[in-house]
Structures are given as C-alpha cells and as structure tokens.
Design a protein around this motif. Structure first.
Motif, PDB file in Angstrom:
ATOM      1  N   ASP A 113       0.879   6.113  10.137  1.00 21.80           N
ATOM      2  CA  ASP A 113       1.219   6.385   8.685  1.00 21.80           C
ATOM      3  C   ASP A 113       0.335   7.397   8.236  1.00 21.80           C
ATOM      4  O   ASP A 113      -1.042   7.194   8.213  1.00 21.80           O
ATOM      5  CB  ASP A 113       0.994   4.985   8.076  1.00 21.80           C
ATOM      6  CG  ASP A 113       1.013   4.770   6.500  1.00 21.80           C
ATOM      7  OD1 ASP A 113       1.521   5.842   5.839  1.00 21.80           O
ATOM      8  OD2 ASP A 113       0.634   3.731   5.849  1.00 21.80           O
ATOM      9  N   THR A 144       5.604   6.709   8.913  1.00 24.54           N
ATOM     10  CA  THR A 144       5.954   5.941   7.730  1.00 24.54           C
ATOM     11  C   THR A 144       5.154   6.811   6.467  1.00 24.54           C
ATOM     12  O   THR A 144       4.496   5.895   5.737  1.00 24.54           O
ATOM     13  CB  THR A 144       5.622   4.784   7.908  1.00 24.54           C
ATOM     14  OG1 THR A 144       4.141   4.573   7.982  1.00 24.54           O
ATOM     15  CG2 THR A 144       6.204   3.896   8.974  1.00 24.54           C
ATOM     16  N   PRO A 145       5.754   7.841   6.293  1.00 25.33           N
ATOM     17  CA  PRO A 145       4.940   8.514   5.068  1.00 25.33           C
ATOM     18  C   PRO A 145       5.700   8.027   3.749  1.00 25.33           C
ATOM     19  O   PRO A 145       6.708   7.481   3.877  1.00 25.33           O
ATOM     20  CB  PRO A 145       5.622  10.120   5.291  1.00 25.33           C
ATOM     21  CG  PRO A 145       6.723   9.873   5.929  1.00 25.33           C
ATOM     22  CD  PRO A 145       6.859   8.872   6.846  1.00 25.33           C
ATOM     23  N   ASN A 146       4.839   8.203   2.742  1.00 20.29           N
ATOM     24  CA  ASN A 146       5.476   8.179   1.396  1.00 20.29           C
ATOM     25  C   ASN A 146       6.360   9.515   0.850  1.00 20.29           C
ATOM     26  O   ASN A 146       5.946  10.486   1.524  1.00 20.29           O
ATOM     27  CB  ASN A 146       4.595   7.340   0.310  1.00 20.29           C
ATOM     28  CG  ASN A 146       3.513   8.416   0.151  1.00 20.29           C
ATOM     29  OD1 ASN A 146       3.597   9.668   0.226  1.00 20.29           O
ATOM     30  ND2 ASN A 146       2.164   7.730  -0.284  1.00 20.29           N
ATOM     31  N   GLU A 149       3.676  12.313   0.860  1.00 27.57           N
ATOM     32  CA  GLU A 149       3.212  12.652   2.386  1.00 27.57           C
ATOM     33  C   GLU A 149       4.324  13.402   2.894  1.00 27.57           C
ATOM     34  O   GLU A 149       4.211  14.225   3.676  1.00 27.57           O
ATOM     35  CB  GLU A 149       2.709  11.517   2.969  1.00 27.57           C
ATOM     36  CG  GLU A 149       1.532  10.923   2.353  1.00 27.57           C
ATOM     37  CD  GLU A 149       1.312   9.240   2.468  1.00 27.57           C
ATOM     38  OE1 GLU A 149       0.154   8.909   2.360  1.00 27.57           O
ATOM     39  OE2 GLU A 149       2.225   8.789   2.979  1.00 27.57           O
ATOM     40  N   THR A 208       8.825   5.353   3.121  1.00 26.42           N
ATOM     41  CA  THR A 208       8.563   4.065   2.610  1.00 26.42           C
ATOM     42  C   THR A 208       8.837   3.658   1.146  1.00 26.42           C
ATOM     43  O   THR A 208       9.029   2.645   0.793  1.00 26.42           O
ATOM     44  CB  THR A 208       7.149   3.330   3.079  1.00 26.42           C
ATOM     45  OG1 THR A 208       6.217   4.479   2.746  1.00 26.42           O
ATOM     46  CG2 THR A 208       7.084   3.017   4.420  1.00 26.42           C
TER      47      THR A 208
HETATM   48 NA    NA Z   1       4.036   4.837   3.588  1.00 26.40          NA
END
Ligand code: NA
Ligand code: ATP
Ligand code: PLP
Ligand code: MG
Ligand code: MG
Length: 346
Positions: A113, A144-146, A149, A208
């Motif tokens: 992440d 699992t970036p947002n 990110e 995510t």
């Molecule tokens: Na994330």
C-alpha cells in the motif's frame, strides 16, 4: 499465558487509533493467517490527532529483526505487507527485506500500500515518491494506491474511470518483470527426470478509492502474465458522509487475505473485502436513505455502518472528527462478509 495490557481506553473508548498494523493484523488473523507484525512506529495515537508521542523504528533496527529471524531459520514467509513508511532510508531497507525474503521464497508475494497522501495532499516526505515509483513498483506483486497515490506513481491525472484503468495499465507495465521479482508462479513439470520451471509474472493493482461524482469507485486490475491484457473491473461504493481512518490499511489487508484464497479471482477478493466494510450496494443506495446514514437495522450493518451507528448512539456527531473503526465488534463481517457488492467487469 501472559497478557500485557498496554493501554486501557475505558472512558475514552472512541478516541484511540485503528491504523496500520492495528487495522490489518486482526482481520488477517480472523481470516486464518499467522502474522508477524513489525511496527515501524509506536505512537500514543495516530497522527490525525493534535499531538502524538512515541518511537520510530529506523532501517538498521528493522534489519536487526530480519537478522535475528534469519539466524534461527525463521525467514520463510509467503507474504509481505507494507503500509505507511515515513522515510527513504526505511523504505530502502524494506526493499532489502523484499530481496532477502525472495532469496528464501522466490514466490513471496509483496503487497504494497504505497501510502503517500490523499485528497490532493502529500503526507510523507516528497523524496519518497520517486523511490516508490522507481524501486517499489517494479517489485510489488500487488499495489493498493488511492487516487492521489496512483496519480503520483504514474505521473498522470485520474479524473475518470478510463483514467483509472489506464493508470493500472501503466503500473502493470512498470511492474514485476524479472525472475524472482513479483509474484512468481512456479509450474513444475517432470521431463526426463529434470524439473522444468516456468515462471509467470503476475501483477495486481487495486485503486482502492477514486472520488467520482461524490461517490467512491474501486478499480481492480489483474495482469496474469507480463504483456498480457489485464482483467479489469470496478466496484461502485456509495460514500458515507463521514471520515474514517484505517480503512485503507484494512482494505489492503482484506485484499491480501482474500486474493490468497482466490488467486485467480481478484474480482471476488475485492467483492469480499468491500462487503466487510459496506452494508449496501450502489443501486440500493440510490433508492434509499443510506447516504444520509439513516439505516439502523442490525442485519444491514457492516463495519463502517456499525462504526457510524456506535458513534451516534454514544452521542457523538460523526461528522465532527475522524472515526475509529469498530474492528473487534465487526469480526463476523470480516470472517463471513455478506457479498452485496458485485464487481462489474470491463
Ligand atoms: Na489504498
Ligand atoms: P490509502 O491507505 O492508500 O491512503 P485509501 O485512501 O484508498 O487508501 P480509503 O479512502 O480509506 O483508503 O478507502 C479504502 C476503502 O474504505 C474504500 O474502498 C471504501 O470501501 C472504504 N471507505 C473509506 N471511506 C469511506 C466513506 N466515507 N464511505 C464509504 N466507504 C469508505
Ligand atoms: N498509517 C499511519 C501511521 C497513520 O498515522 C495514518 C493516518 O493518520 C494512516 C496510516 C492512514 O490510514 P488509512 O489510509 O488506512 O486511513
Ligand atoms: Mg482515501
Ligand atoms: Mg488513506
């Protein structure tokens, strides 16, 4: 049996911190995993509070723990999960740990992440960005970036679904490519007494949360072999009008847990992960009062709704501060999520 109680939040039960390992370890254990957590920081509370006190582990101290494990032949791991990392030197040591663990188990899955910021703001030193981009992305089996990110990692803006899918493609292209990097699936075939090893590179990316029209969109992408077209899907998530901490860490842990149980089906893993947090699906949302937080029935409650309800019952205004996850109280949602969130394949 000895139990150490480090902190007993009796009256201030909502004011604690469920982030990092505290959000990730318990869910993984509930899903049946043995977890060896290493805390990169030990703080009185998370950094979202006005002040915090505590200690920060440096890269050398992390490496000492790895050496101790190695001396006792305890360094065989199937997965490595990393979240918030606060300095370049620590991140570089984490990269050495990835190499070390893969020298012992070439199939080690590294789930990263890449915590750097959110909603347009960077909350790590800016030098970390290029290390994530240049050194971490090429070795991570799952990212699992947002939204923010993913933008930093790809250098491109994400304003639509198709931008999100394109960001996944860019991350796959920059992802694992060499033997011993990324998730290495070993197919062993006996041929004239020889073992033929065929390595297939897999790369998983889950953005995510992307904010679109006031709601959240999760985009998943699984490239089963380098160069292949990835399988992509989305899950629409109605945004609850509250701010939670620890949900990113929890989501990454659940994605690891479920995708190990369903290695060929990232879609299903994501549905299960999202369904632990969310009670209602998007289509129901648009014909209900869910968005205003007015649903109170226990059967329709998952972790986030329970968190919201508990704050309300205690007389707190859920919009006045960030909410600490009701993780322990939601263990059934984690073990047996009711899958009411369906992924849509592209
Ligand atoms: Na994330
Ligand atoms: P990172 O840890 O990389 O910063 P992130 O910013 O994506 O990750 P969150 O914004 O916490 O982490 O989102 C993770 C998941 O938590 C989402 O996929 C969603 O299921 C859930 N979530 C978080 N906040 C909300 C909200 N206000 N309403 C509904 N779901 C939410
Ligand atoms: N990790 C640490 C150490 C934090 O202090 C915070 C936020 O305060 C987070 C993670 C945020 O986690 P999440 O993205 O899961 O809300
Ligand atoms: Mg976020
Ligand atoms: Mg976050």
């Amino acid at each position: 049996v000895s139990v150490a109680i480090f902190f007993c939040p009796l009256l201030r039960e909502f004011h604690w911190g469920y982030v990092g390992n505290k959000s990730a370890v318990f869910p993984l254990q509930l899903l049946g995993y043995d977890v060896d957590p290493i805390n990169s920081v030990q703080f009185s509370n998370h950094t979202g509070y006005p002040t915090f006190k505590g200690q920060v582990l440096n890269g050398k101290q992390l490496w000492e723990i790895i050496e101790g494990l190695e001396e006792n032949n305890l360094l065989y791991y199937t997965h490595l999960l990393t979240g918030y990392i606060g300095s370049v030197s620590f991140l570089n040591t984490v990269l050495e740990v990835v190499n070390k663990l893969r020298s012992i188990n070439p199939k080690l899955m590294y789930v990263c992440d890449p915590v750097m910021g959110d909603e347009g703001k960077l909350y790590v030193p800016p030098e970390l960005v290029s290390v994530y981009r240049e050194k971490v992305v090429p070795v991570a089996s799952m990212l699992t970036p947002n939204q923010f990110e993913a933008e930093r990692l790809t250098g491109s803006r994400i304003e639509s679904e198709s931008d999100g899918r394109e960001a996944c493609n860019i991350l796959h292209a920059a992802g694992p490519s060499k033997k011993g990097q990324g998730f290495v699936d070993e197919i062993c075939a006996l041929e004239a007494g020889m073992i033929l090893r065929l390595y297939l590179m897999e790369s998983r990316v889950v953005i995510t949360s992307i904010n679109i029209d006031g709601n959240l969109l999760l985009i998943g992408s699984h490239q089963k072999e380098k160069g292949q077209l990835p399988e992509q899907f989305k899950i629409m998530i109605p945004k609850i009008p509250a701010y939670f901490t620890g949900t990113g860490d929890l989501t990454t842990a659940l994605l690891l847990g479920w995708s190990n149980k369903y290695p060929d089906n990232l879609e299903k893993a994501a549905e299960l992960a999202v369904s632990s947090l969310q009670a209602w699906n998007a289509s129901e949302f648009f014909s209900s009062n869910y968005g205003h937080g007015l649903i109170d029935s226990e059967e329709q409650t998952a972790l986030l709704q329970r968190t919201l309800n508990d704050y309300r019952k205690a007389g707190h205004d859920p919009q006045s501060s960030s909410l600490e996850l009701r993780l322990i109280q939601s263990q059934d949602d984690i073990r047996n999520p009711q899958v009411n969130f369906k992924a849509e394949r592209y």
